[in-house]
Design a protein around this motif. Structure first.
Motif, short mmCIF file in Angstrom:
data_model
loop_
_atom_site.label_atom_id
_atom_site.label_comp_id
_atom_site.label_asym_id
_atom_site.label_seq_id
_atom_site.Cartn_x
_atom_site.Cartn_y
_atom_site.Cartn_z
N ILE A 98 0.87 -1.13 0.46
CA ILE A 98 -0.17 -0.01 0.17
C ILE A 98 0.85 1.47 0.21
O ILE A 98 0.27 2.43 -0.87
CB ILE A 98 -0.92 -0.19 1.33
CG1 ILE A 98 -1.77 -1.02 0.98
CG2 ILE A 98 -2.00 1.25 1.21
CD1 ILE A 98 -2.56 -1.48 -0.31
N PHE A 99 1.75 1.13 0.68
CA PHE A 99 3.10 2.68 1.07
C PHE A 99 3.20 2.59 -0.66
O PHE A 99 3.65 3.92 -1.40
CB PHE A 99 4.46 2.44 1.90
CG PHE A 99 4.96 3.16 1.34
CD1 PHE A 99 5.11 4.07 2.31
CD2 PHE A 99 6.19 2.76 1.45
CE1 PHE A 99 6.12 5.44 1.65
CE2 PHE A 99 7.51 3.53 0.65
CZ PHE A 99 7.07 4.74 1.26
N ASN A 100 3.81 1.79 -1.21
CA ASN A 100 4.59 1.59 -2.74
C ASN A 100 3.54 2.41 -3.85
O ASN A 100 3.04 3.03 -4.92
CB ASN A 100 4.81 0.21 -3.52
CG ASN A 100 5.91 -0.31 -2.45
OD1 ASN A 100 6.73 0.96 -2.44
ND2 ASN A 100 6.71 -0.95 -2.63
N LEU A 101 2.44 1.50 -3.84
CA LEU A 101 0.84 2.34 -4.34
C LEU A 101 0.31 3.56 -3.51
O LEU A 101 0.42 4.59 -4.98
CB LEU A 101 -0.67 1.20 -3.95
CG LEU A 101 -1.67 1.45 -4.73
CD1 LEU A 101 -1.79 1.29 -5.59
CD2 LEU A 101 -3.15 1.00 -3.76
N LEU A 102 0.96 4.15 -3.28
CA LEU A 102 0.10 5.70 -2.10
C LEU A 102 1.47 6.33 -3.21
O LEU A 102 1.17 7.16 -4.20
CB LEU A 102 -0.22 5.81 -1.11
CG LEU A 102 -1.09 5.27 -0.36
CD1 LEU A 102 -1.16 5.56 0.75
CD2 LEU A 102 -2.85 5.39 -1.20
N VAL A 103 2.67 5.67 -2.76
CA VAL A 103 3.73 6.78 -4.20
C VAL A 103 3.01 6.92 -5.43
O VAL A 103 3.33 7.88 -5.81
CB VAL A 103 4.78 6.27 -3.44
CG1 VAL A 103 6.15 7.03 -4.73
CG2 VAL A 103 5.11 6.46 -2.13
N MET A 104 3.15 5.57 -5.85
CA MET A 104 2.72 6.26 -7.44
C MET A 104 1.84 7.09 -7.74
O MET A 104 1.73 7.13 -8.93
CB MET A 104 2.63 3.60 -7.89
CG MET A 104 4.29 3.04 -8.39
SD MET A 104 3.86 2.09 -9.28
CE MET A 104 3.65 3.08 -10.56
N LYS A 105 0.37 6.22 -7.25
CA LYS A 105 -0.78 7.16 -7.22
C LYS A 105 -0.19 9.37 -7.42
O LYS A 105 -0.76 9.76 -8.12
CB LYS A 105 -1.68 6.98 -6.57
CG LYS A 105 -3.24 7.47 -6.36
CD LYS A 105 -3.99 7.53 -4.57
CE LYS A 105 -3.67 7.90 -3.73
NZ LYS A 105 -3.56 9.47 -4.39
#
Length: 287
Positions: free
Chosen positions: A164-171
């Protein structure tokens, strides 16, 4: 005028740094050197211990230079066929898991970055919720077992497919992407997938490379998932192999009993374990 003195604009005036700025530069440089030394010392110390002998390590005489040069641990560990089998497993698990994670994370992040997406807040909330709450160890194990994924690669690569951390960074990165380029591509006839593949991804190499590194490091170092869902030694990643060797759970069996080599390994196996496990990832970082 020609023949006269040089033009006024050609005169260069040296701008001297102020005293406070010079002091700042010196202090900043010293701090950077100290931080680099503190950061590098554990790695250098691990390398030194991995090549040192038992007595010097136990007496605390090994710092950054090996004492009593010793490669017995490397020879014993690297001569074991199971070590290389588990190492190959780690490479396969890391590559497959990282590929799956990048496809899912990139697709999900790109969709969430669109402000006109219906239910966008709900999906973001669900994703963030999983950062703080999960089903727990036993329900996860029951689920993996019920799906028939125990003793398979899928038990390693699927449960943590999206960070989820990586997801939020990419978002956040995709949200700052130029909408004009996407609109121009849409006018040219590209579909949503075409825009993502031919426009967005080529211009997002920096964040994609960062996410690949984050995922690769995470999957390479992971051992608990394999320790939990795999019970066949030939399926272990190298982290579980070395963890068992370090803990002594399988060390005696693999090294042929209480031999002199086993006694030697007891002293620097921790250093060898860390070195062999982290070396590929350290080599990956510069890229």
């Amino acid at each position: 005028m020609p023949g006269g003195g040089g033009p006024r604009g050609s005169r260069s005036t040296a701008i001297k740094d102020s005293r406070s700025y010079s002091v700042f530069r010196v202090v900043n440089g010293v701090l950077i050197v100290v931080i680099c030394a503190v950061t590098l010392y554990p790695f250098v110390n691990i390398i030194a211990q991995s090549f040192s002998s038992e007595g010097y390590i136990n007496s605390g005489q090994v710092n950054i230079i090996p004492r009593g040069f010793n490669v017995t641990t490397f020879e014993v560990v690297m001569s074991d066929a199971m070590f290389w089998r588990n190492y190959a497993n780690t490479v396969i698990y890391t590559v497959v898991a990282t590929a799956i994670a990048m496809v899912l994370t990139t697709s999900f992040a790109y969709a969430l970055s669109k402000r006109h997406l219906k239910g966008r807040g709900f999906f973001i909330g669900v994703a963030v919720f999983t950062m703080f709450f999960n089903g727990g160890l036993i329900p996860n194990y029951v689920l993996i077992n019920a799906l028939g994924m125990t003793n398979t690669i899928w038990a390693i690569v699927l449960p943590n497919a999206i960070s989820i951390f990586n997801l939020l960074v990419m978002k956040a990165f995709f949200e700052n992407f130029s909408t004009e380029l996407e609109e121009a591509a849409q006018i040219d006839g590209l579909t949503t997938y075409g825009i993502l593949w031919r426009v967005v991804i080529p211009l997002s190499k920096a964040v994609i490379a960062t996410m690949i590194l984050f995922y690769a490091v995470s999957f390479w170092n992971a051992w608990f998932q394999a320790f939990l869902y795999l019970d066949r030694r030939e399926l272990y990643p190298v982290t579980v192999y070395l963890r068992n060797l370090l803990a002594g759970a399988t060390g005696t069996e693999q090294l042929g009993g209480e031999s002199a080599e086993a006694t030697q390994i007891a002293s620097n196996v921790r250093a060898v374990t860390m070195l062999l496990t982290t070396l590929p990832i350290i080599c990956l970082y510069p890229f």
